[in-house]
Scaffold this motif. Structure first.
Motif, PDB file in Angstrom:
ATOM      1  N   ASP A  58       0.862  -1.181   0.000  1.00  0.00           N
ATOM      2  CA  ASP A  58       0.000   0.000   0.000  1.00  0.00           C
ATOM      3  C   ASP A  58       0.898   1.229   0.000  1.00  0.00           C
ATOM      4  O   ASP A  58       1.497   1.579   1.007  1.00  0.00           O
ATOM      5  CB  ASP A  58      -0.901   0.004   1.231  1.00  0.00           C
ATOM      6  N   LEU A  59       1.008   1.872  -1.161  1.00  0.00           N
ATOM      7  CA  LEU A  59       1.853   3.051  -1.330  1.00  0.00           C
ATOM      8  C   LEU A  59       1.030   4.330  -1.466  1.00  0.00           C
ATOM      9  O   LEU A  59       1.566   5.365  -1.838  1.00  0.00           O
ATOM     10  CB  LEU A  59       2.744   2.869  -2.563  1.00  0.00           C
ATOM     11  N   HIS A  60      -0.258   4.261  -1.125  1.00  0.00           N
ATOM     12  CA  HIS A  60      -1.123   5.445  -1.227  1.00  0.00           C
ATOM     13  C   HIS A  60      -0.561   6.567  -0.367  1.00  0.00           C
ATOM     14  O   HIS A  60      -0.299   6.383   0.822  1.00  0.00           O
ATOM     15  CB  HIS A  60      -2.553   5.129  -0.775  1.00  0.00           C
ATOM     16  N   GLY A  61      -0.340   7.708  -0.981  1.00  0.00           N
ATOM     17  CA  GLY A  61       0.133   8.880  -0.260  1.00  0.00           C
ATOM     18  C   GLY A  61       1.600   8.836   0.124  1.00  0.00           C
ATOM     19  O   GLY A  61       2.084   9.732   0.804  1.00  0.00           O
ATOM     20  N   ALA A  62       2.315   7.797  -0.290  1.00  0.00           N
ATOM     21  CA  ALA A  62       3.739   7.685   0.060  1.00  0.00           C
ATOM     22  C   ALA A  62       4.563   8.658  -0.776  1.00  0.00           C
ATOM     23  O   ALA A  62       4.254   8.919  -1.935  1.00  0.00           O
ATOM     24  CB  ALA A  62       4.225   6.259  -0.162  1.00  0.00           C
ATOM     25  N   ASN A  63       5.609   9.192  -0.175  1.00  0.00           N
ATOM     26  CA  ASN A  63       6.533  10.077  -0.879  1.00  0.00           C
ATOM     27  C   ASN A  63       7.742   9.246  -1.295  1.00  0.00           C
ATOM     28  O   ASN A  63       8.570   8.893  -0.463  1.00  0.00           O
ATOM     29  CB  ASN A  63       6.970  11.224   0.031  1.00  0.00           C
ATOM     30  N   SER A  64       7.831   8.936  -2.578  1.00  0.00           N
ATOM     31  CA  SER A  64       8.961   8.142  -3.079  1.00  0.00           C
ATOM     32  C   SER A  64       9.921   8.995  -3.900  1.00  0.00           C
ATOM     33  O   SER A  64      10.805   8.470  -4.570  1.00  0.00           O
ATOM     34  CB  SER A  64       8.458   6.961  -3.912  1.00  0.00           C
ATOM     35  N   ARG A  65       9.765  10.306  -3.807  1.00  0.00           N
ATOM     36  CA  ARG A  65      10.633  11.224  -4.547  1.00  0.00           C
ATOM     37  C   ARG A  65      12.083  11.020  -4.096  1.00  0.00           C
ATOM     38  O   ARG A  65      12.385  10.955  -2.908  1.00  0.00           O
ATOM     39  CB  ARG A  65      10.206  12.658  -4.277  1.00  0.00           C
ATOM     40  N   GLY A  66      12.949  10.857  -5.058  1.00  0.00           N
ATOM     41  CA  GLY A  66      14.371  10.690  -4.750  1.00  0.00           C
ATOM     42  C   GLY A  66      14.750   9.304  -4.253  1.00  0.00           C
ATOM     43  O   GLY A  66      15.902   9.059  -3.935  1.00  0.00           O
ATOM     44  N   ALA A  67      13.775   8.399  -4.164  1.00  0.00           N
ATOM     45  CA  ALA A  67      14.061   7.036  -3.712  1.00  0.00           C
ATOM     46  C   ALA A  67      14.736   6.248  -4.848  1.00  0.00           C
ATOM     47  O   ALA A  67      14.463   6.486  -6.015  1.00  0.00           O
ATOM     48  CB  ALA A  67      12.780   6.334  -3.283  1.00  0.00           C
ATOM     49  N   ASP A  68      15.600   5.337  -4.472  1.00  0.00           N
ATOM     50  CA  ASP A  68      16.244   4.465  -5.458  1.00  0.00           C
ATOM     51  C   ASP A  68      15.326   3.268  -5.678  1.00  0.00           C
ATOM     52  O   ASP A  68      15.242   2.384  -4.835  1.00  0.00           O
ATOM     53  CB  ASP A  68      17.606   4.012  -4.941  1.00  0.00           C
ATOM     54  N   LEU A  69      14.638   3.266  -6.803  1.00  0.00           N
ATOM     55  CA  LEU A  69      13.689   2.190  -7.134  1.00  0.00           C
ATOM     56  C   LEU A  69      14.192   1.313  -8.270  1.00  0.00           C
ATOM     57  O   LEU A  69      13.427   0.534  -8.824  1.00  0.00           O
ATOM     58  CB  LEU A  69      12.338   2.806  -7.506  1.00  0.00           C
ATOM     59  N   ARG A  70      15.497   1.415  -8.590  1.00  0.00           N
ATOM     60  CA  ARG A  70      16.041   0.596  -9.675  1.00  0.00           C
ATOM     61  C   ARG A  70      15.804  -0.885  -9.359  1.00  0.00           C
ATOM     62  O   ARG A  70      16.125  -1.361  -8.278  1.00  0.00           O
ATOM     63  CB  ARG A  70      17.537   0.834  -9.843  1.00  0.00           C
ATOM     64  N   GLY A  71      15.229  -1.576 -10.310  1.00  0.00           N
ATOM     65  CA  GLY A  71      15.012  -3.013 -10.164  1.00  0.00           C
ATOM     66  C   GLY A  71      13.927  -3.400  -9.192  1.00  0.00           C
ATOM     67  O   GLY A  71      13.716  -4.579  -8.935  1.00  0.00           O
ATOM     68  N   ALA A  72      13.215  -2.429  -8.640  1.00  0.00           N
ATOM     69  CA  ALA A  72      12.132  -2.739  -7.701  1.00  0.00           C
ATOM     70  C   ALA A  72      10.967  -3.375  -8.449  1.00  0.00           C
ATOM     71  O   ALA A  72      10.669  -3.014  -9.582  1.00  0.00           O
ATOM     72  CB  ALA A  72      11.667  -1.479  -6.975  1.00  0.00           C
ATOM     73  N   ASP A  73      10.329  -4.333  -7.821  1.00  0.00           N
ATOM     74  CA  ASP A  73       9.175  -5.013  -8.390  1.00  0.00           C
ATOM     75  C   ASP A  73       7.932  -4.328  -7.863  1.00  0.00           C
ATOM     76  O   ASP A  73       7.555  -4.506  -6.710  1.00  0.00           O
ATOM     77  CB  ASP A  73       9.192  -6.495  -8.017  1.00  0.00           C
ATOM     78  N   LEU A  74       7.316  -3.525  -8.742  1.00  0.00           N
ATOM     79  CA  LEU A  74       6.121  -2.791  -8.351  1.00  0.00           C
ATOM     80  C   LEU A  74       4.881  -3.490  -8.838  1.00  0.00           C
ATOM     81  O   LEU A  74       3.805  -3.086  -8.664  1.00  0.00           O
ATOM     82  CB  LEU A  74       6.182  -1.355  -8.901  1.00  0.00           C
TER      83      LEU A  74
END
Length: 74
Positions: A58-74
């Motif tokens: 549950d990522l509703h309202g989450a701030n992922s700005r600047g996060a390293d999401l390389r290779g993350a399984d979304l």
């Protein structure tokens, strides 16, 4: 990873952000299994989520700005 451990890491991350790195620890969730984790309104700014499993999280309202999401399984 348990929700309790996730919450602890996010608390330390918030302290790290609030103190400009003077205290706390940045969230290192690299390759973490966050399947169906509750990340509602989580501040993931600059968090390391490289290769993390975020399926069903549950990522509703989450701030992922600047996060390293390389290779993350979304």
């Amino acid at each position: 990873m348990t929700q309790e451990l996730i919450n602890k890491k996010l608390e330390e991350h918030k302290i790290w952000l609030d103190t400009d790195g003077e205290e706390g620890t940045p969230a290192d969730l690299e390759r973490a299994d966050l399947y169906e984790a509750n990340l509602y309104k989580a501040n993931l700014y600059k968090a390391d989520l490289n290769g993390a499993n975020l399926r069903g999280a549950d990522l509703h309202g989450a701030n992922s700005r600047g996060a390293d999401l390389r290779g993350a399984d979304l």
